[in-house]
Design an enzyme around this catalytic site. Structure first.
Site, PDB file in Angstrom:
ATOM      1  N   PRO A  24      46.818  48.062  35.486  1.00 46.62           N
ATOM      2  CA  PRO A  24      45.569  47.515  34.935  1.00 46.62           C
ATOM      3  C   PRO A  24      45.461  47.702  33.420  1.00 46.62           C
ATOM      4  CG  PRO A  24      45.117  49.345  36.448  1.00 46.62           C
ATOM      5  CD  PRO A  24      46.599  49.168  36.417  1.00 46.62           C
ATOM      6  N   GLU A  54      47.638  57.157  40.355  1.00 45.77           N
ATOM      7  CA  GLU A  54      47.024  57.196  39.025  1.00 45.77           C
ATOM      8  C   GLU A  54      47.860  56.456  37.997  1.00 45.77           C
ATOM      9  OE1 GLU A  54      43.940  58.392  37.627  1.00 45.77           O
ATOM     10  OE2 GLU A  54      43.783  57.884  39.747  1.00 45.77           O
ATOM     11  N   ASP A  86      48.986  21.094  35.402  1.00 48.34           N
ATOM     12  CA  ASP A  86      48.185  22.166  36.006  1.00 48.34           C
ATOM     13  C   ASP A  86      47.054  22.604  35.093  1.00 48.34           C
ATOM     14  OD1 ASP A  86      49.743  22.530  38.205  1.00 48.34           O
ATOM     15  OD2 ASP A  86      50.922  24.168  37.344  1.00 48.34           O
TER      16      ASP A  86
HETATM   17  N1  ADE Z   1      47.809  47.726  39.509  1.00 46.77           N
HETATM   18  C1  ADE Z   1      46.547  48.077  39.816  1.00 46.77           C
HETATM   19  N2  ADE Z   1      45.660  47.210  39.326  1.00 46.77           N
HETATM   20  C2  ADE Z   1      46.390  46.252  38.681  1.00 46.77           C
HETATM   21  C3  ADE Z   1      46.039  45.088  37.952  1.00 46.77           C
HETATM   22  N3  ADE Z   1      44.776  44.707  37.779  1.00 46.77           N
HETATM   23  N4  ADE Z   1      47.030  44.359  37.420  1.00 46.77           N
HETATM   24  C4  ADE Z   1      48.319  44.744  37.558  1.00 46.77           C
HETATM   25  N5  ADE Z   1      48.707  45.829  38.239  1.00 46.77           N
HETATM   26  C5  ADE Z   1      47.744  46.585  38.797  1.00 46.77           C
END
Ligand code: ADE
Length: 256
Positions: free
Chosen positions: A96, A123, A176
């Protein structure tokens, strides 16, 4: 393209990989996917892949020694130096914290012969993996998944459909949403009259230029309504700008 995926859960992938377009891409020889279980590279009786973070705090962190061993075993010559004449493929951590995935990034990645994807879990990964092993970090959106596996699958899907011959002429990726920098407009199919709701006449007119013009306007209208941020970077003609100005004027008038 060859894609190596390092994951603690290789069993999550085959269902998606073995259906539809991804299956076809592999049959065509355009895509090869190799799944590697990170646990296979852990040592000791219990094959430990993760440990609690130094300094305390919740969660578990994937161990650097295991991840380095895994990557060095699947890349010839390890991460560096590479054999003469070959290039190290991008080594992408899905997390993330990565840069937000976009169609432009999918297009960039589709140019490579090989990609290596590392799926984070828990984590996250030991920071030394970020500093000294991976070359890129990608997020598929501002939300937290239980791991990088779904994100890796999203990336594989978005990249594969851009590989030559995979979609065929009919599903060409050029129009697209996002490929043009705009959202696509509406599509209709048979029946022409469904419960009294009609398909727009222009689409049934057979007049190619009028249809193209209508589609461009619909695409601009939809983008303006739903994702006006895209209009700041989309390549626009003078005619497009004029049409958008009309839309803006219409909306000002309807607000009054
Ligand atoms: N792993 C956990 N959340 C993620 C996300 N939003 N994008 C990519 N990998 C992730």
């Amino acid at each position: 393209m060859r894609i190596d995926i390092l994951t603690l859960f290789p069993g999550m992938f085959p269902g998606y990989l073995n259906e539809s377009i991804l299956k076809k891409a592999q049959e065509l020889g355009q895509l090869e996917v190799y799944l590697h279980n990170i646990r296979d590279y852990a040592t000791g009786k219990h094959r430990v892949t993760d440990e609690p973070p130094f300094g305390g705090g919740g969660g578990m962190v994937l161990k650097p020694d295991v991840l380095f061993t895994a990557v060095e075993s699947i890349l010839p010559g390890g991460i560096s130096p590479q054999p003469p004449g070959s290039f190290a493929p991008p080594l992408i951590l899905l997390s993330p914290q990565g840069r937000p995935f976009t169609q432009t990034i999918a297009q960039e990645l589709a140019q490579h012969e090989r990609l290596v994807l590392l799926c984070g879990r828990y984590e996250g990964v030991d920071e030394r993996v970020r500093q000294h092993l991976i070359t890129d970090e990608i997020s598929i959106g501002d939300y937290v998944l239980t791991g990088g596996e779904l994100a890796a699958m999203v990336l594989v899907d978005a990249v594969t459909r851009l590989l030559p011959g995979v979609l065929g002429a009919e599903g060409a990726a050029e129009t697209d949403s996002h490929a043009t920098g705009l959202l696509e407009g509406p599509h209709y199919t048979k029946p022409a009259d469904f419960r009294g709701w009609q398909v727009p006449d222009v689409l049934r007119s057979g007049h190619a230029a009028n249809i193209a013009h209508w589609r461009r306007e619909q695409s601009l209208r939809r983008t303006w309504q739903r994702r006006p941020d895209l209009l700041l970077t989309a390549p626009l003609t003078e005619e497009d700008k004029w049409f958008l100005a009309q839309l803006a004027e219409e909306s000002v008038n309807s607000d009054q």
